[in-house]
Design a protein around this motif. Sequence first.
Motif, PDB file in Angstrom:
ATOM      1  N   GLU A   1     -22.680  -3.295   7.907  1.00  0.00           N
ATOM      2  CA  GLU A   1     -21.188  -2.671   7.021  1.00  0.00           C
ATOM      3  C   GLU A   1     -20.334  -3.374   7.878  1.00  0.00           C
ATOM      4  O   GLU A   1     -20.780  -4.126   9.268  1.00  0.00           O
ATOM      5  CB  GLU A   1     -21.181  -0.869   8.131  1.00  0.00           C
ATOM      6  N   TYR A   2     -19.150  -3.810   7.430  1.00  0.00           N
ATOM      7  CA  TYR A   2     -18.305  -4.184   7.977  1.00  0.00           C
ATOM      8  C   TYR A   2     -17.152  -3.302   8.035  1.00  0.00           C
ATOM      9  O   TYR A   2     -16.454  -2.571   7.213  1.00  0.00           O
ATOM     10  CB  TYR A   2     -17.651  -6.040   7.196  1.00  0.00           C
ATOM     11  N   SER A   3     -16.299  -4.000   8.558  1.00  0.00           N
ATOM     12  CA  SER A   3     -15.555  -2.814   8.568  1.00  0.00           C
ATOM     13  C   SER A   3     -14.010  -3.056   9.024  1.00  0.00           C
ATOM     14  O   SER A   3     -13.714  -4.543   7.760  1.00  0.00           O
ATOM     15  CB  SER A   3     -14.751  -3.271  10.829  1.00  0.00           C
TER      16      SER A   3
ATOM     17  N   GLY B   1       0.909  -1.326  -0.056  1.00  0.00           N
ATOM     18  CA  GLY B   1      -0.129   0.383  -0.111  1.00  0.00           C
ATOM     19  C   GLY B   1       0.923   1.031  -0.427  1.00  0.00           C
ATOM     20  O   GLY B   1       0.378   2.492  -0.565  1.00  0.00           O
ATOM     21  N   THR B   2       2.058   1.053   0.890  1.00  0.00           N
ATOM     22  CA  THR B   2       2.968   2.763   0.654  1.00  0.00           C
ATOM     23  C   THR B   2       2.769   2.888  -0.648  1.00  0.00           C
ATOM     24  O   THR B   2       3.002   4.511  -1.015  1.00  0.00           O
ATOM     25  CB  THR B   2       4.054   2.246   1.313  1.00  0.00           C
ATOM     26  N   LEU B   3       3.506   2.133  -1.838  1.00  0.00           N
ATOM     27  CA  LEU B   3       3.611   3.302  -3.676  1.00  0.00           C
ATOM     28  C   LEU B   3       2.219   2.561  -4.118  1.00  0.00           C
ATOM     29  O   LEU B   3       2.381   3.236  -5.064  1.00  0.00           O
ATOM     30  CB  LEU B   3       4.620   2.130  -3.537  1.00  0.00           C
ATOM     31  N   PHE B   4       1.677   1.278  -4.386  1.00  0.00           N
ATOM     32  CA  PHE B   4       0.841   0.805  -5.311  1.00  0.00           C
ATOM     33  C   PHE B   4      -0.610   0.918  -4.613  1.00  0.00           C
ATOM     34  O   PHE B   4      -1.748   0.768  -3.700  1.00  0.00           O
ATOM     35  CB  PHE B   4       0.669  -0.726  -5.421  1.00  0.00           C
ATOM     36  N   GLY B   5      -1.229   2.488  -4.976  1.00  0.00           N
ATOM     37  CA  GLY B   5      -2.626   2.637  -5.441  1.00  0.00           C
ATOM     38  C   GLY B   5      -3.672   2.285  -4.265  1.00  0.00           C
ATOM     39  O   GLY B   5      -3.108   2.412  -2.426  1.00  0.00           O
ATOM     40  N   LYS B   6      -4.791   1.426  -3.473  1.00  0.00           N
ATOM     41  CA  LYS B   6      -6.053   1.402  -2.466  1.00  0.00           C
ATOM     42  C   LYS B   6      -5.777  -0.227  -2.542  1.00  0.00           C
ATOM     43  O   LYS B   6      -5.458  -1.408  -3.162  1.00  0.00           O
ATOM     44  CB  LYS B   6      -6.944   1.791  -2.599  1.00  0.00           C
ATOM     45  N   ASN B   7      -5.917  -0.977  -1.046  1.00  0.00           N
ATOM     46  CA  ASN B   7      -6.316  -1.829  -0.838  1.00  0.00           C
ATOM     47  C   ASN B   7      -6.023  -2.686  -1.546  1.00  0.00           C
ATOM     48  O   ASN B   7      -6.245  -3.889  -2.358  1.00  0.00           O
ATOM     49  CB  ASN B   7      -8.019  -2.263  -1.253  1.00  0.00           C
ATOM     50  N   THR B   8      -4.597  -2.918  -1.025  1.00  0.00           N
ATOM     51  CA  THR B   8      -3.662  -3.969  -1.359  1.00  0.00           C
ATOM     52  C   THR B   8      -2.758  -4.692  -0.316  1.00  0.00           C
ATOM     53  O   THR B   8      -1.999  -5.030  -0.445  1.00  0.00           O
ATOM     54  CB  THR B   8      -2.332  -3.210  -2.365  1.00  0.00           C
ATOM     55  N   ASP B   9      -3.478  -4.756   0.670  1.00  0.00           N
ATOM     56  CA  ASP B   9      -3.049  -5.748   1.661  1.00  0.00           C
ATOM     57  C   ASP B   9      -2.517  -6.939   1.757  1.00  0.00           C
ATOM     58  O   ASP B   9      -1.809  -7.491   2.335  1.00  0.00           O
ATOM     59  CB  ASP B   9      -3.447  -5.681   3.130  1.00  0.00           C
TER      60      ASP B   9
ATOM     61  N   THR C   1      -4.705   7.174   3.712  1.00  0.00           N
ATOM     62  CA  THR C   1      -6.183   6.915   2.471  1.00  0.00           C
ATOM     63  C   THR C   1      -6.909   7.659   3.290  1.00  0.00           C
ATOM     64  O   THR C   1      -7.422   6.659   4.961  1.00  0.00           O
ATOM     65  CB  THR C   1      -6.379   5.130   2.181  1.00  0.00           C
ATOM     66  N   ASP C   2      -7.623   8.055   2.456  1.00  0.00           N
ATOM     67  CA  ASP C   2      -9.162   8.354   2.499  1.00  0.00           C
ATOM     68  C   ASP C   2     -10.385   7.890   1.503  1.00  0.00           C
ATOM     69  O   ASP C   2      -9.909   8.124   0.500  1.00  0.00           O
ATOM     70  CB  ASP C   2      -9.261   9.949   2.661  1.00  0.00           C
ATOM     71  N   ASP C   3     -10.714   7.296   2.294  1.00  0.00           N
ATOM     72  CA  ASP C   3     -11.733   6.104   1.484  1.00  0.00           C
ATOM     73  C   ASP C   3     -13.150   7.007   1.583  1.00  0.00           C
ATOM     74  O   ASP C   3     -13.349   6.744   2.623  1.00  0.00           O
ATOM     75  CB  ASP C   3     -11.482   4.937   1.711  1.00  0.00           C
ATOM     76  N   HIS C   4     -13.886   7.207   0.641  1.00  0.00           N
ATOM     77  CA  HIS C   4     -15.650   7.222   0.670  1.00  0.00           C
ATOM     78  C   HIS C   4     -15.943   6.540  -0.247  1.00  0.00           C
ATOM     79  O   HIS C   4     -15.682   6.358  -0.987  1.00  0.00           O
ATOM     80  CB  HIS C   4     -16.043   9.290   0.878  1.00  0.00           C
ATOM     81  N   LYS C   5     -17.220   5.518   0.846  1.00  0.00           N
ATOM     82  CA  LYS C   5     -18.033   4.471  -0.288  1.00  0.00           C
ATOM     83  C   LYS C   5     -19.363   5.209   0.076  1.00  0.00           C
ATOM     84  O   LYS C   5     -19.654   5.503   1.520  1.00  0.00           O
ATOM     85  CB  LYS C   5     -17.990   3.057   0.479  1.00  0.00           C
ATOM     86  N   ARG C   6     -20.588   4.931  -0.583  1.00  0.00           N
ATOM     87  CA  ARG C   6     -21.728   4.700  -0.616  1.00  0.00           C
ATOM     88  C   ARG C   6     -22.905   3.793  -1.716  1.00  0.00           C
ATOM     89  O   ARG C   6     -22.080   3.208  -2.807  1.00  0.00           O
ATOM     90  CB  ARG C   6     -22.387   6.100  -1.276  1.00  0.00           C
ATOM     91  N   VAL C   7     -23.409   2.807  -0.809  1.00  0.00           N
ATOM     92  CA  VAL C   7     -24.004   1.837  -1.912  1.00  0.00           C
ATOM     93  C   VAL C   7     -25.782   2.110  -1.551  1.00  0.00           C
ATOM     94  O   VAL C   7     -25.842   2.071  -0.277  1.00  0.00           O
ATOM     95  CB  VAL C   7     -24.127   0.336  -1.278  1.00  0.00           C
TER      96      VAL C   7
ATOM     97  N   SER D   1      -9.776  -0.830   2.933  1.00  0.00           N
ATOM     98  CA  SER D   1     -11.295  -0.695   4.191  1.00  0.00           C
ATOM     99  C   SER D   1     -12.723  -1.430   3.599  1.00  0.00           C
ATOM    100  O   SER D   1     -13.217  -2.288   3.071  1.00  0.00           O
ATOM    101  CB  SER D   1     -11.247   1.035   2.736  1.00  0.00           C
ATOM    102  N   GLY D   2     -12.817  -1.102   4.729  1.00  0.00           N
ATOM    103  CA  GLY D   2     -14.572  -1.392   5.122  1.00  0.00           C
ATOM    104  C   GLY D   2     -15.847  -1.612   3.669  1.00  0.00           C
ATOM    105  O   GLY D   2     -15.029  -0.680   2.762  1.00  0.00           O
ATOM    106  N   GLY D   3     -16.745  -1.915   4.246  1.00  0.00           N
ATOM    107  CA  GLY D   3     -17.653  -1.866   3.714  1.00  0.00           C
ATOM    108  C   GLY D   3     -19.688  -2.089   3.633  1.00  0.00           C
ATOM    109  O   GLY D   3     -19.762  -1.935   4.948  1.00  0.00           O
ATOM    110  N   PHE D   4     -20.091  -2.485   2.896  1.00  0.00           N
ATOM    111  CA  PHE D   4     -21.059  -2.830   2.819  1.00  0.00           C
ATOM    112  C   PHE D   4     -21.701  -4.247   2.448  1.00  0.00           C
ATOM    113  O   PHE D   4     -21.073  -4.210   0.489  1.00  0.00           O
ATOM    114  CB  PHE D   4     -22.283  -1.404   2.434  1.00  0.00           C
ATOM    115  N   ASN D   5     -23.026  -4.772   2.584  1.00  0.00           N
ATOM    116  CA  ASN D   5     -22.686  -5.932   2.695  1.00  0.00           C
ATOM    117  C   ASN D   5     -23.769  -5.531   1.514  1.00  0.00           C
ATOM    118  O   ASN D   5     -25.232  -5.573   0.998  1.00  0.00           O
ATOM    119  CB  ASN D   5     -23.153  -6.840   3.611  1.00  0.00           C
ATOM    120  N   GLY D   6     -23.289  -6.314   0.246  1.00  0.00           N
ATOM    121  CA  GLY D   6     -24.501  -6.600  -1.345  1.00  0.00           C
ATOM    122  C   GLY D   6     -24.745  -7.600  -1.568  1.00  0.00           C
ATOM    123  O   GLY D   6     -25.926  -7.488  -2.061  1.00  0.00           O
ATOM    124  N   ARG D   7     -24.788  -8.702  -0.575  1.00  0.00           N
ATOM    125  CA  ARG D   7     -25.189 -10.199  -0.865  1.00  0.00           C
ATOM    126  C   ARG D   7     -26.471 -10.401   0.375  1.00  0.00           C
ATOM    127  O   ARG D   7     -27.268 -11.160   0.402  1.00  0.00           O
ATOM    128  CB  ARG D   7     -24.242 -10.782  -0.475  1.00  0.00           C
TER     129      ARG D   7
END
Length: 774
Positions: A552-554, A167-175, A475-481, A537-543
């Motif tokens: 919502e999950y952490s 994550g230091t050099l590559f984009g987002k969510n690369t854990d 990182t500052d992620d904004h999510k909406r579902v 980053s966390g998110g929301f259950n689309g299933r």
Amino acid sequence: MPCCIQTADCGQALNQRSRLGRILCWLLALAVLPPAWGADSPAARAVDESSARLEEIVVTARKREENLQQVPVSIAAISGTELQTRSLDNLAEVGQVTPNFTFSRTGNGGSTAGLVYIRGVGQYDDLSTFDPAVGIYIDGVYFAGMQDNDLDMLAIERLEILRGPQGTLFGKNTDGGAINIVTRPPNAAADGFEGRARLTGGSFHRLDALADLNIPLVTDRAALQMAVAREYQGGYGQDANGSPMGNRNRYVARAALLLKPADDVSLILRLDGTTYNEGDAAMRLIAVNPSGPLLSAFNSYQSAHGLLPYDNRWASPSDFAWNGTGPNHSRGTLWGTSLTVNWQNPWGAFKSISAYRSTRLKWVEDVDGSPITELDYYKQVDHYQLSQELQQSGTSFSDRLNWVAGLYFFGEHAEDTEGADLAALNTAFSALFGAPFDANFCQCLYIKNESYAAYAQGTYSLAERWHLTLGARYTDDHKRVERERRGFDPVTGPGALLQPFGSMSDRFTQASPRLGLDYQWTPDVMTYVSVAQGFKSGGFNGRSDSLLDFNEYSPEKVWAYELGLRSDWRDKRLRLNATAFFSDYKDLQVATSYSKLVNGVPVPLTIVENIPKSHISGGELELTAVPLPGLKLIGALGITHARYAEVNATSQVTTAMDFPNTPSVTYNLGAEYKTPLTDQYAIVGRVDYTHKSAIETDLLNSPLLRQPPYGLLDARLTLDPRSGKGVSFSVFGTNLTNEHYFTGGATNYDTSLGWAFVDMAPPREWGVTAEYRF
């Protein structure tokens, strides 16, 4: 040659796998034989001197070109030439032969979708609400979706698989890691006019055509590079209608325009596109459980009315046969464009990468695998993304500090629609209940995400041989579902609103550091230790089935520790790289299924949860040797031990379960030999064997979806012009031992519909290739 004498001990040191141990020991012994064995022999003098030593591999894992042997990161690098030599045509095939890297099918995502895992970490579901844990990048552009990541290896210069958090050099969510794909850039040199045309035929009526061309438009100032491919292959699977499954029918194109308005400024405009119209994956129905409450009632109705029941009679009669008679197709259009600007300035090098990508696909499948319309599934995805990255790199303090810093923006919009047609069940339960019953549904998701980031990393020479690396990313992620559930008709699509519209949004922020220290013992031997934090980053259950399940999950976080060795020996005739790692995960994101009664009928549902603590340890060992000029021997081993250390009290996941899509042991053994045949031609032979231990393709370790250990044997023989230009001929085979294995699947055997199916990988295949290079 002490290693050969101690082969048994060497094998025991590798988890008691004596055969693997003996092979690796012999490989090492061949490499350390006295130089006179290879250097002064007549055979050696007949081969170019360059083939007597290992080549330097250049990677850009740290946003600058470096020798792989001096980069303190675990990387598997494959050149475009090696991809062709090993008959690797797409990312899924690369996943089969690379230790601690798995590319699995999703069971319900279309022919270009896949789930990527590195060191046991990936994403179990390809739904657009979930972020991949392994980032895929082409020429610096992040691919957000998992529905279009089975990429064709067209016009590829090299592929780098970076293990562990990046994550230091590559984009987002690369854990979990990153896949960095670099395409061939245009060449504006006066002698840069070159190209090739290739035709491949083979098993299952395969016929592929490829052409690429580089045209210098203005010497040293402008050039155009183009590549197009037509890929066709009949399916190795078939449904009951005789329609192909597991086939390929696609067009792929890439173009890149280079402009250099000044000596210190260059621009590359890239455009790529893929269109496909194929059957679904080659699936196999392996079991049906008719004793469940839903199927028992359904089958009673069917029998009472002289209709066929849904039971094990519909299980696939062979590994590549499917008894389904319903819809069967996967179609899509993928394209993207990017502009890369490079400017050499007084402070170093500035780079801007602006990109836009679009994915549109439709997937339709008779999931129950029978002539009964128990469940036909429909999926449509429209995904758009826009990204902008600004980088500045340079050196400071008399070149003792190499540094890079940047700003990053990413935005995406997606509509992900999944619908189910359960016509036979609706008819049966309407009669049984004495009232209209309609279980058809359409889940409509509308996703809008934005991500902002700032990062910096530098490597400082503490002394002549000591180097300290520090890096950080914010990182500052904004999510909406937004979600709604509607009725569904297979002809007209979404219907009346079944559940009210709902929406969720949140913001996730994280600062992720990296610290590393490496020591260059000699010009050819380096060791390092590093620690890095990864973040998804966390998110929301689309299933979700209802607003109550729309949870919502952490965020997912990890501290990853790594110890590595990079070394060349025997005058660069032996290369030994080794890495050990330990990853401490907090709140690992998983999606688990359960059954819920709806109108007295058990319906499978999915909820996303966070596993409190998980531990993953293991390592990679890579050995390459040139015992004779022209002969290269390769051995690679990956070990992953992944465990859930602490689980939630209500979770279906237990500490005794294995991670999905994570073989504990993977190894690859290969040999490549090149020798002159005439003054004009050389013969190049390549043989590879890959072994993977047992794989759980289901999160809850269903025995039905457990893939036993298997091995794949591939070979290729090429008649190649020694000048590099002219006509070449190849004959090749993949999976020569004809292993029947699967790469993914789905099950609800104990609940609801009561079936289990798997996605079968290709059986033995052969092919011939003719290529003209100029």
